[in-house]
Scaffold this active site. Structure first.
Site, short mmCIF file in Angstrom:
data_model
loop_
_atom_site.label_atom_id
_atom_site.label_comp_id
_atom_site.label_asym_id
_atom_site.label_seq_id
_atom_site.Cartn_x
_atom_site.Cartn_y
_atom_site.Cartn_z
N SER A 18 0.73 -1.28 -0.10
CA SER A 18 -0.11 0.01 0.08
C SER A 18 0.70 1.18 0.19
O SER A 18 2.11 1.06 0.30
CB SER A 18 -0.79 -0.01 1.12
OG SER A 18 -1.54 1.20 1.56
N TYR A 61 -4.09 -0.82 10.25
CA TYR A 61 -3.68 -1.06 8.48
C TYR A 61 -2.16 -0.66 8.32
O TYR A 61 -1.64 -1.11 7.49
CB TYR A 61 -4.74 -0.34 7.91
CG TYR A 61 -4.76 -0.47 6.45
CD1 TYR A 61 -5.32 -1.37 5.68
CD2 TYR A 61 -4.22 0.18 5.50
CE1 TYR A 61 -5.40 -1.76 4.35
CE2 TYR A 61 -4.20 0.13 3.82
CZ TYR A 61 -4.59 -0.90 3.40
OH TYR A 61 -4.86 -1.04 2.18
N1 LIG Z 1 -8.14 -0.17 -3.17
C1 LIG Z 1 -7.21 0.43 -3.01
O1 LIG Z 1 -6.88 1.77 -2.98
C2 LIG Z 1 -5.82 -0.32 -2.15
C3 LIG Z 1 -4.73 0.40 -1.87
C4 LIG Z 1 -3.58 -0.21 -1.49
C5 LIG Z 1 -3.84 -1.56 -1.23
N2 LIG Z 1 -5.00 -2.37 -1.20
C6 LIG Z 1 -4.95 -3.71 -0.76
O2 LIG Z 1 -5.45 -4.32 -1.89
C7 LIG Z 1 -5.95 -5.76 -1.24
C8 LIG Z 1 -7.28 -6.03 -1.96
O3 LIG Z 1 -8.10 -4.73 -1.54
P1 LIG Z 1 -9.30 -4.45 -2.61
O4 LIG Z 1 -9.00 -2.82 -2.63
O5 LIG Z 1 -9.60 -4.95 -3.69
O6 LIG Z 1 -10.81 -4.47 -1.61
P2 LIG Z 1 -11.72 -5.47 -1.48
O7 LIG Z 1 -12.57 -5.40 -2.68
O8 LIG Z 1 -12.58 -5.45 -0.28
O9 LIG Z 1 -11.20 -6.83 -1.56
C9 LIG Z 1 -10.58 -7.54 -0.17
C10 LIG Z 1 -10.55 -8.92 -0.42
O10 LIG Z 1 -10.07 -9.52 0.82
C11 LIG Z 1 -10.87 -10.60 1.20
N3 LIG Z 1 -10.81 -10.91 2.56
C12 LIG Z 1 -11.23 -9.82 3.50
N4 LIG Z 1 -11.07 -10.45 4.76
C13 LIG Z 1 -10.98 -11.93 4.51
C14 LIG Z 1 -10.91 -12.72 5.43
N5 LIG Z 1 -11.03 -12.70 6.74
N6 LIG Z 1 -10.72 -14.07 4.83
C15 LIG Z 1 -10.57 -14.35 3.54
N7 LIG Z 1 -10.65 -13.43 2.88
C16 LIG Z 1 -10.77 -12.19 3.24
C17 LIG Z 1 -12.43 -10.28 0.81
O11 LIG Z 1 -13.22 -11.14 0.80
P3 LIG Z 1 -14.81 -10.94 0.99
O12 LIG Z 1 -15.27 -10.96 -0.53
O13 LIG Z 1 -15.28 -12.49 1.10
O14 LIG Z 1 -15.01 -9.91 1.71
C18 LIG Z 1 -12.05 -9.57 -0.64
O15 LIG Z 1 -12.09 -10.58 -1.58
C19 LIG Z 1 -5.75 -5.67 0.22
O16 LIG Z 1 -4.79 -6.06 0.75
C20 LIG Z 1 -5.76 -3.95 0.31
O17 LIG Z 1 -5.16 -3.83 1.62
C21 LIG Z 1 -5.92 -1.61 -1.73
#
Ligand SMILES: NC(=O)c1ccc[n+]([C@@H]2O[C@H](COP(=O)([O-])OP(=O)(O)OC[C@H]3O[C@@H](n4cnc5c(N)ncnc54)[C@H](OP(=O)(O)O)[C@@H]3O)[C@@H](O)[C@H]2O)c1
Length: 245
Positions: free
Chosen positions: A137, A150
């Site tokens: 991140s 986080y």
């Molecule tokens: N979006 C951004 O701007 C951004 C920036 C930097 C880093 N990131 C990182 O990118 C990654 C993906 O995030 P995203 O933005 O794509 O968000 P997201 O759409 O909320 O995806 C998160 C994923 O993680 C899964 N997850 C959460 N808790 C879990 C658990 N206890 N067991 C198994 N699976 C779990 C969720 O499963 P469910 O669908 O079942 O909830 C979902 O598929 C994360 O590590 C996040 O920190 C995102």
């Protein structure tokens, strides 16, 4: 050099957002996929991956109880590429940040990544090849606001990426991370839905726009392929220039 044919990739948190885009992107580059989900509700992403003609299977596990990972990982076949993508965010001012929320974020965003990388990495080491890609991140570099757990976890995975890379590089296992900027997903909905914060954030991004999950696919294919065989312990920012500012 960038083909993933003959490789099998496991993407955690593949149901939505970045994980879903990376699963489809890696399959498009030739990889067979193991889709990880917290629940067995992966029909949509599985259908998308199948359109690429690649093999797909599922691995279902709630990562909030990381102690279950070593045993559950024994059910997995050969994994050539591990993408540690699943993650959560909990927002509260540091002075009131509930310890339970802090721990919850550390369990999913750090402990689970360590244990899964260890379980799958051990088999990669025995084979003498493998790729581990963790989604870090901007908060692997910066402090952020209201997200103490986080930020602590994302800084920690940057260190973990380097630590594993140092130990495993000589055995043919490359461990790297992608640091996304502001990407439009469920994780950031509260920000891009906020009429005050959204334009403030966008104004600071040199590219002048939020990223889409698909913007991360090129970096993931690079780090999953033999094109990155001499890249170790690197955090690749895909951020529209955010960190350069
Ligand atoms: N979006 C951004 O701007 C951004 C920036 C930097 C880093 N990131 C990182 O990118 C990654 C993906 O995030 P995203 O933005 O794509 O968000 P997201 O759409 O909320 O995806 C998160 C994923 O993680 C899964 N997850 C959460 N808790 C879990 C658990 N206890 N067991 C198994 N699976 C779990 C969720 O499963 P469910 O669908 O079942 O909830 C979902 O598929 C994360 O590590 C996040 O920190 C995102």
């Amino acid at each position: 050099m960038f083909s993933l044919e003959g490789r099998t990739a496991l993407v955690t948190g593949a149901r939505t957002g970045i994980g879903r885009a990376l699963a489809v992107g890696l399959a498009t580059a030739g990889a067979d996929l193991v889709l990880h989900g917290r629940n067995d509700d992966l029909d949509e992403v599985e259908a998308e991956v199948r359109k690429t003609g690649r093999q797909v299977s599922r691995w279902i596990l709630d990562l909030s109880d990381p102690g279950r990972i070593p045993e559950a990982a024994e059910r997995l076949g050969r994994i050539d590429v591990l993408v540690n993508n699943a993650g959560i965010i909990r927002r509260a001012p540091a002075a009131e940040h509930p310890y339970a929320a802090f721990r919850e974020v550390l369990d999913v965003n750090l402990d689970a990544i360590f244990l899964l990388s260890q379980a799958i990495g051990a088999r990669m080491l025995a084979r003498g090849s493998g790729k581990i890609i963790t989604i870090a991140s901007m908060l692997s570099f910066q402090g952020g606001v209201n997200v103490a757990g986080y930020t602590a976890a994302k800084h920690a995975v940057a260190g973990l990426t380097r630590a594993l890379a140092c130990e495993w590089a000589a055995s043919g296992v490359q461990v790297n991370a992608i640091a996304p900027g502001y990407i439009k997903t469920g994780n950031t909905e509260r920000l891009w839905d906020d009429p005050v914060r959204e334009p403030e954030i966008r104004a600071r991004i040199p590219a002048g726009r939020w990223g889409d999950p698909e913007d991360l696919v090129g970096a993931a294919v690079f780090l999953a392929s033999s094109a990155s065989d001499y890249v170790n312990g690197h955090l690749l920012a895909v951020d529209g220039g955010w960190l350069a500012r």
